[in-house]
Design a protein around this motif. Sequence first.
Motif, PDB file in Angstrom:
ATOM      1  N   VAL A 239       0.862  -1.175   0.000  1.00 11.81           N
ATOM      2  CA  VAL A 239       0.000   0.000   0.000  1.00 11.81           C
ATOM      3  C   VAL A 239       0.900   1.227   0.000  1.00 11.81           C
ATOM      4  N   VAL A 240       0.646   2.140  -0.931  1.00 11.77           N
ATOM      5  CA  VAL A 240       1.438   3.361  -1.042  1.00 11.77           C
ATOM      6  C   VAL A 240       0.555   4.539  -0.661  1.00 11.77           C
ATOM      7  N   ARG A 241       1.046   5.320   0.284  1.00 12.40           N
ATOM      8  CA  ARG A 241       0.262   6.470   0.735  1.00 12.40           C
ATOM      9  C   ARG A 241       1.191   7.648   0.987  1.00 12.40           C
ATOM     10  N   GLU A 242       0.606   8.798   1.162  1.00 16.99           N
ATOM     11  CA  GLU A 242       1.389   9.997   1.459  1.00 16.99           C
ATOM     12  C   GLU A 242       1.806   9.988   2.920  1.00 16.99           C
ATOM     13  N   ALA A 243       3.081  10.285   3.154  1.00 16.79           N
ATOM     14  CA  ALA A 243       3.576  10.451   4.516  1.00 16.79           C
ATOM     15  C   ALA A 243       3.526  11.938   4.855  1.00 16.79           C
ATOM     16  N   GLU A 244       4.058  12.289   6.005  1.00 19.64           N
ATOM     17  CA  GLU A 244       4.129  13.698   6.380  1.00 19.64           C
ATOM     18  C   GLU A 244       4.963  14.444   5.359  1.00 19.64           C
ATOM     19  N   ARG A 245       4.434  15.524   4.816  1.00 20.88           N
ATOM     20  CA  ARG A 245       5.075  16.213   3.704  1.00 20.88           C
ATOM     21  C   ARG A 245       6.171  17.143   4.214  1.00 20.88           C
ATOM     22  N   ALA A 248       9.101  18.148  -1.220  1.00 25.65           N
ATOM     23  CA  ALA A 248       8.176  18.214  -2.336  1.00 25.65           C
ATOM     24  C   ALA A 248       7.861  16.814  -2.828  1.00 25.65           C
ATOM     25  N   ALA A 249       6.571  16.485  -2.899  1.00 23.14           N
ATOM     26  CA  ALA A 249       6.173  15.170  -3.372  1.00 23.14           C
ATOM     27  C   ALA A 249       4.735  15.233  -3.863  1.00 23.14           C
ATOM     28  N   ALA A 250       4.386  14.332  -4.741  1.00 23.32           N
ATOM     29  CA  ALA A 250       3.019  14.291  -5.233  1.00 23.32           C
ATOM     30  C   ALA A 250       2.100  13.748  -4.146  1.00 23.32           C
ATOM     31  N   LYS A 251       0.898  14.326  -4.048  1.00 22.80           N
ATOM     32  CA  LYS A 251      -0.072  13.826  -3.091  1.00 22.80           C
ATOM     33  C   LYS A 251      -0.651  12.507  -3.578  1.00 22.80           C
ATOM     34  N   ILE A 252      -0.764  11.540  -2.663  1.00 29.63           N
ATOM     35  CA  ILE A 252      -1.353  10.254  -2.989  1.00 29.63           C
ATOM     36  C   ILE A 252      -2.612  10.115  -2.142  1.00 29.63           C
ATOM     37  N   VAL A 253      -3.736  10.519  -2.699  1.00 28.52           N
ATOM     38  CA  VAL A 253      -5.000  10.484  -1.975  1.00 28.52           C
ATOM     39  C   VAL A 253      -6.054   9.882  -2.907  1.00 28.52           C
ATOM     40  N   PRO A 254      -6.711   8.803  -2.553  1.00 27.81           N
ATOM     41  CA  PRO A 254      -6.479   7.980  -1.361  1.00 27.81           C
ATOM     42  C   PRO A 254      -5.259   7.081  -1.544  1.00 27.81           C
ATOM     43  N   PRO A 255      -4.930   6.249  -0.526  1.00 21.72           N
ATOM     44  CA  PRO A 255      -3.809   5.323  -0.672  1.00 21.72           C
ATOM     45  C   PRO A 255      -4.009   4.385  -1.868  1.00 21.72           C
ATOM     46  N   ILE A 256      -2.903   3.973  -2.469  1.00 22.16           N
ATOM     47  CA  ILE A 256      -2.933   3.116  -3.651  1.00 22.16           C
ATOM     48  C   ILE A 256      -2.470   1.715  -3.270  1.00 22.16           C
ATOM     49  N   SER A 273       4.467  28.984 -11.136  1.00 29.99           N
ATOM     50  CA  SER A 273       4.488  29.632 -12.437  1.00 29.99           C
ATOM     51  C   SER A 273       3.637  30.882 -12.353  1.00 29.99           C
ATOM     52  N   GLY A 274       4.293  32.045 -12.513  1.00 25.60           N
ATOM     53  CA  GLY A 274       3.563  33.302 -12.422  1.00 25.60           C
ATOM     54  C   GLY A 274       3.000  33.555 -11.051  1.00 25.60           C
ATOM     55  N   GLY A 275       3.687  33.043 -10.020  1.00 26.28           N
ATOM     56  CA  GLY A 275       3.228  33.265  -8.651  1.00 26.28           C
ATOM     57  C   GLY A 275       2.175  32.270  -8.199  1.00 26.28           C
ATOM     58  N   VAL A 276       1.756  31.367  -9.078  1.00 24.70           N
ATOM     59  CA  VAL A 276       0.733  30.373  -8.736  1.00 24.70           C
ATOM     60  C   VAL A 276       1.389  29.002  -8.638  1.00 24.70           C
ATOM     61  N   THR A 277       1.136  28.327  -7.537  1.00 27.08           N
ATOM     62  CA  THR A 277       1.719  26.997  -7.364  1.00 27.08           C
ATOM     63  C   THR A 277       1.047  25.998  -8.282  1.00 27.08           C
ATOM     64  N   ALA A 278       1.848  25.280  -9.042  1.00 25.03           N
ATOM     65  CA  ALA A 278       1.301  24.293  -9.974  1.00 25.03           C
ATOM     66  C   ALA A 278       0.802  23.080  -9.218  1.00 25.03           C
ATOM     67  N   ALA A 279      -0.216  22.422  -9.769  1.00 21.33           N
ATOM     68  CA  ALA A 279      -0.744  21.213  -9.142  1.00 21.33           C
ATOM     69  C   ALA A 279       0.293  20.105  -9.215  1.00 21.33           C
ATOM     70  N   PRO A 280       0.404  19.301  -8.165  1.00 20.40           N
ATOM     71  CA  PRO A 280       1.382  18.213  -8.195  1.00 20.40           C
ATOM     72  C   PRO A 280       1.030  17.199  -9.266  1.00 20.40           C
ATOM     73  N   ALA A 281       2.050  16.617  -9.849  1.00 19.87           N
ATOM     74  CA  ALA A 281       1.822  15.588 -10.857  1.00 19.87           C
ATOM     75  C   ALA A 281       1.175  14.380 -10.200  1.00 19.87           C
ATOM     76  N   GLN A 282       0.197  13.792 -10.864  1.00 17.35           N
ATOM     77  CA  GLN A 282      -0.475  12.620 -10.321  1.00 17.35           C
ATOM     78  C   GLN A 282       0.396  11.374 -10.513  1.00 17.35           C
ATOM     79  N   PRO A 283       0.415  10.479  -9.528  1.00 16.07           N
ATOM     80  CA  PRO A 283       1.179   9.239  -9.688  1.00 16.07           C
ATOM     81  C   PRO A 283       0.701   8.462 -10.909  1.00 16.07           C
TER      82      PRO A 283
END
Length: 370
Positions: A239-245, A248-256, A273-283
Amino acid sequence: MNGAEGRDGQNEGQGAEPVVTREIAAEAAVWIARLHGPDRSNYMERKCRAWQARSAAHRLAFERGTDLWMEAAGVDRVAVARAAAASMPEGRGGEGQGASPAHAGTRGWAWPRPGALALSLTATALVVGVLVGQPWRDIDSYDTGIGEQRLVILKDGTRMSLNTSTRVKVELDQTQRRVRVEGGEAFFEVAKDASRPFVVQAAGTEVTATGTAFVVRLTPPGAGAHEALDVTLVEGQVVVREAERRVAAAKIVPPIVMAAGERLRVRGDQGTSGGVTAAPAQPQRDRPRMDQVLAWKRGEAVFDNASLPEALDEMNRYSAMPIVGDPSLAALRISGLFKTGDSAGFAQAVAKLHDLRVRELPDRLELLPR
């Protein structure tokens, strides 16, 4: 049992350090707490000396426990010796009453009498907890250099194979088995233990298993690329899940929940980019060739239509002599099986395949067009 081995588990007379069992460590902690309590007496001191005389393991446990007590209480050794001397009648010392029961050992300092030194009860409790728990909480670090590989068999029976330039920290105790991959690549063949899940942490991600085999590869950021984590499940289930951030890491919600043969690719945040945080890449999930994923265990690198930059990055992991490709060659594709660590052989093979030339410099090899 070997005749030289005592009932307390130490090997007397063989030069090896005595083995301090959990029971001996607990007894030592109790003696230390009692001797620094209000009911201390000459009779108690004699009993403690007799307890230490039973084996080298008893003496070592008491010595370690006293060190821990002093550190926890913030005690200076010189102050202890002075206080003990001041509280001892003139002319007494050595092995006489009131001297340290471990005086014949390596430390050579005496216990202070009650009132000679104030003891923190919190520190005593801390010593008891540390002494009893310490033998069952192991924290170790392992690493490999460039081109080096290493097999580590952990105390629970898990086999951990480390690839080139890998750094891991392992923590085992009675309730958990935890490994932090700080860089590089590791193949885990996890010993089954349903009561203690095996957790691997890397790049803000946790991989949890009880008995399975999987590969974790952590690629640091560089050359415009973000940190990347690959988890490849060889057999079993994880099971792969997000740990305490904390990084920088991609969010894994829900666990895989991964199935055997799958690879999960987790990429780091894409920044701003342009002062806006880009969305994390999906696993991303795929099913790679297992012989390619595990080729490094055979000392090989397998490429299947990889770009030249990708192939160079992989080969350069195993050698202190990097290969640098001219930017104009980035579109070239590489397929084949190559020996890891053989930079010169790989460069010559690629040059022959694509009609290139190799320039040898003191610190690198260069692939250039003709």
